[in-house]
Write a protein that holds these residues in place. Structure first.
Motif, mmCIF file in Angstrom:
data_model
loop_
_atom_site.group_PDB
_atom_site.id
_atom_site.type_symbol
_atom_site.label_atom_id
_atom_site.label_comp_id
_atom_site.label_asym_id
_atom_site.label_seq_id
_atom_site.Cartn_x
_atom_site.Cartn_y
_atom_site.Cartn_z
ATOM 1 N N LEU A 1 80.440 7.524 -13.240
ATOM 2 C CA LEU A 1 81.281 7.223 -14.371
ATOM 3 C C LEU A 1 81.973 8.120 -15.101
ATOM 4 C CD1 LEU A 1 81.881 4.902 -16.571
ATOM 5 C CD2 LEU A 1 79.799 6.122 -17.708
ATOM 6 N N TYR A 2 81.408 9.491 -14.910
ATOM 7 C CA TYR A 2 82.214 10.676 -15.689
ATOM 8 C C TYR A 2 83.126 11.259 -14.702
ATOM 9 C CZ TYR A 2 78.981 10.778 -19.425
ATOM 10 O OH TYR A 2 78.430 10.585 -20.856
ATOM 11 N N ALA A 3 83.278 10.784 -13.419
ATOM 12 C CA ALA A 3 84.260 11.004 -12.632
ATOM 13 C C ALA A 3 85.603 10.493 -12.802
ATOM 14 C CB ALA A 3 83.778 10.883 -10.881
ATOM 15 N N THR A 4 85.461 9.406 -13.769
ATOM 16 C CA THR A 4 86.703 8.699 -14.205
ATOM 17 C C THR A 4 87.181 9.367 -15.339
ATOM 18 O OG1 THR A 4 85.345 7.172 -15.493
ATOM 19 C CG2 THR A 4 85.699 6.493 -13.179
ATOM 20 N N GLY A 5 86.583 10.208 -15.999
ATOM 21 C CA GLY A 5 87.070 11.038 -17.257
ATOM 22 C C GLY A 5 86.527 10.528 -18.480
ATOM 23 N N PHE A 6 85.566 9.431 -18.312
ATOM 24 C CA PHE A 6 84.861 9.198 -19.368
ATOM 25 C C PHE A 6 83.866 10.192 -19.962
ATOM 26 C CE2 PHE A 6 81.010 7.496 -21.067
ATOM 27 C CZ PHE A 6 81.202 6.498 -22.092
ATOM 28 N N ASN A 7 83.783 10.193 -21.398
ATOM 29 C CA ASN A 7 83.002 11.258 -21.884
ATOM 30 C C ASN A 7 82.511 10.526 -23.233
ATOM 31 O OD1 ASN A 7 81.671 13.376 -22.988
ATOM 32 N ND2 ASN A 7 83.097 14.580 -23.184
ATOM 33 N N ILE A 8 81.201 10.474 -23.226
ATOM 34 C CA ILE A 8 80.530 9.869 -24.556
ATOM 35 C C ILE A 8 80.882 10.700 -25.918
ATOM 36 C CG2 ILE A 8 78.259 10.900 -24.493
ATOM 37 C CD1 ILE A 8 79.056 7.315 -25.539
ATOM 38 N N LEU A 9 81.119 11.833 -25.509
ATOM 39 C CA LEU A 9 81.559 13.128 -26.689
ATOM 40 C C LEU A 9 82.919 13.182 -26.760
ATOM 41 C CD1 LEU A 9 78.582 15.638 -25.847
ATOM 42 C CD2 LEU A 9 78.608 13.484 -27.166
ATOM 43 N N SER A 10 83.664 11.954 -26.834
ATOM 44 C CA SER A 10 85.129 12.063 -26.935
ATOM 45 C C SER A 10 85.610 11.065 -28.057
ATOM 46 C CB SER A 10 85.909 11.848 -25.719
ATOM 47 O OG SER A 10 85.483 10.482 -25.122
ATOM 48 N N PHE A 11 86.987 10.891 -28.044
ATOM 49 C CA PHE A 11 87.568 9.921 -29.122
ATOM 50 C C PHE A 11 87.013 8.549 -28.548
ATOM 51 C CE2 PHE A 11 90.812 6.901 -29.638
ATOM 52 C CZ PHE A 11 91.116 6.618 -30.870
ATOM 53 N N PHE A 12 87.330 8.234 -27.062
ATOM 54 C CA PHE A 12 86.927 6.794 -26.755
ATOM 55 C C PHE A 12 85.312 6.663 -26.844
ATOM 56 C CE2 PHE A 12 85.443 4.251 -23.100
ATOM 57 C CZ PHE A 12 86.334 2.884 -23.300
ATOM 58 N N GLY A 13 84.604 7.625 -26.551
ATOM 59 C CA GLY A 13 83.059 7.466 -26.667
ATOM 60 C C GLY A 13 82.886 7.156 -28.368
ATOM 61 N N LEU A 14 83.312 7.677 -28.888
ATOM 62 C CA LEU A 14 82.955 7.804 -30.434
ATOM 63 C C LEU A 14 83.251 6.209 -30.980
ATOM 64 C CD1 LEU A 14 81.448 8.871 -33.230
ATOM 65 C CD2 LEU A 14 83.801 9.508 -33.739
ATOM 66 N N THR A 15 84.602 5.978 -30.338
ATOM 67 C CA THR A 15 85.027 4.447 -30.738
ATOM 68 C C THR A 15 84.093 3.697 -30.008
ATOM 69 O OG1 THR A 15 87.205 5.229 -30.689
ATOM 70 C CG2 THR A 15 86.865 2.946 -30.466
ATOM 71 N N LEU A 16 83.543 3.668 -28.928
ATOM 72 C CA LEU A 16 82.674 2.532 -28.226
ATOM 73 C C LEU A 16 81.251 2.684 -28.911
ATOM 74 C CD1 LEU A 16 82.050 0.911 -25.835
ATOM 75 C CD2 LEU A 16 81.286 2.882 -24.627
ATOM 76 N N VAL A 17 80.918 3.727 -29.588
ATOM 77 C CA VAL A 17 79.670 3.866 -30.216
ATOM 78 C C VAL A 17 79.857 2.969 -31.560
ATOM 79 C CG1 VAL A 17 78.052 5.209 -31.486
ATOM 80 C CG2 VAL A 17 78.791 5.898 -29.350
#
Length: 300
Positions: A155-171
């Motif tokens: 998952l993280y090889a795709t550029g996903f990061n839970i500690l990012s703008f997208f990650g915070l929005t997902l939370v």
């Protein structure tokens, strides 16, 4: 001998109504006291503090920094973008969830289950929510490890990061979607069967019904609910702080830095930041209340 029977005359109507209003006012006192201590007085103090400097003199410099300080401006924009993205996503997904359980023909027990879960999940935030997502979608989280070991998908090889703008929005979507379900469900319940029947009698299709009747009636409620979600996300701080710390400096975290005095220490600038947040959330909440009262005309 004659007996006389005295019948007590009822109390005057005006006196009874006055007594009822008096007891109603007494019942409101605890709420009024609570609102004064935790809402009205703190808001008044921060509004006063926003216009004072460290020596207690009147100044507009604190408010000026909200528009000139690049750090504060970027934090405001970051909070607005996160709030807008989570509000839009929560409104879209929550609308279809509400449609499925109310108008989608699902079993009745599913509505009760989803509404109960929504009531709990909409209030689940802060450190527990941040830990739950780190344990699920963190670099060594359960879902991340299962995807890597069982499906060979990193998952993280795709550029996903839970500690990012997208990650915070997902939370944030975790509590935004259930809140949307709770807010929009009464509006969907207000759609009358006669409107659908009239559409069918006149030869309209299901698409015509939603395009010309249902969506125009629901639109104020949908827009108002989206604004409510925006205000809800804009003021959230515990989840973001527990998840990202200061690596994603949304404006509530900047406010904490000014008030707590870790590195920055300008309480009056913090008051000004809080004043700006109050203005934004008040505009969103006020628009939601107006749109809700407007939409209620159709469902009475």
């Amino acid at each position: 001998m004659s007996a006389t029977i005295e019948i007590a005359s009822p109390a005057p109507k005006g006196r009874t109504e006055a007594r009822t209003k008096t007891w109603a006012a007494v019942g409101m006192l605890p709420f009024a006291l609570f609102a004064a201590i935790f809402l009205i007085i703190p808001t008044a103090l921060l509004m006063v503090g926003a216009f004072l400097d460290r020596e207690g003199h009147f100044t507009l410099a604190n408010l000026g920094e909200l528009f000139t300080n690049p750090t504060i401006v970027s934090s405001f924009w970051l909070s607005i973008k996160v709030s807008f993205a989570s509000a839009l996503g929560g409104a879209l997904v929550g609308f279809f969830v509400a449609y499925a359980i109310i108008l989608g023909g699902l079993p009745g027990w599913m509505r009760g289950a989803v509404m109960t879960f929504s009531g709990v999940a909409s209030n689940f935030a802060g450190i527990p929510l941040a830990f739950a997502f780190l344990a699920t979608l963190g670099r060594v989280g359960l879902v991340t490890v299962l995807l890597r070991d069982w499906l060979g998908f990193n998952l993280y090889a795709t550029g996903f990061n839970i500690l990012s703008f997208f990650g915070l929005t997902l939370v944030y979507l975790y509590f935004q979607i259930p809140l949307m379900v709770l807010v929009i469900a009464p509006a969907m319940d207000g759609l009358k069967k006669e409107w659908r029947e009239a559409n069918a009698v006149l030869g309209g299709t299901n698409a015509d019904y939603w395009r010309r009747i249902a969506l125009p009636i629901l639109f104020p409620s949908i827009l108002g609910a989206t604004l409510l979600l925006f205000a809800n996300a804009f003021g959230a701080v515990a989840t973001a702080y527990a998840l990202t710390g200061s690596s994603l400096p949304i404006i509530p975290i900047q406010l904490m830095a000014q008030i707590r005095g870790d590195v920055l220490n300008n309480p009056n600038l913090g008051y000004a930041i809080a004043f700006g947040m109050v203005v934004i959330t008040s505009l969103s909440s006020g628009a939601y209340i107006w749109l809700r009262s407007y939409s209620e005309r159709w469902v009475r």
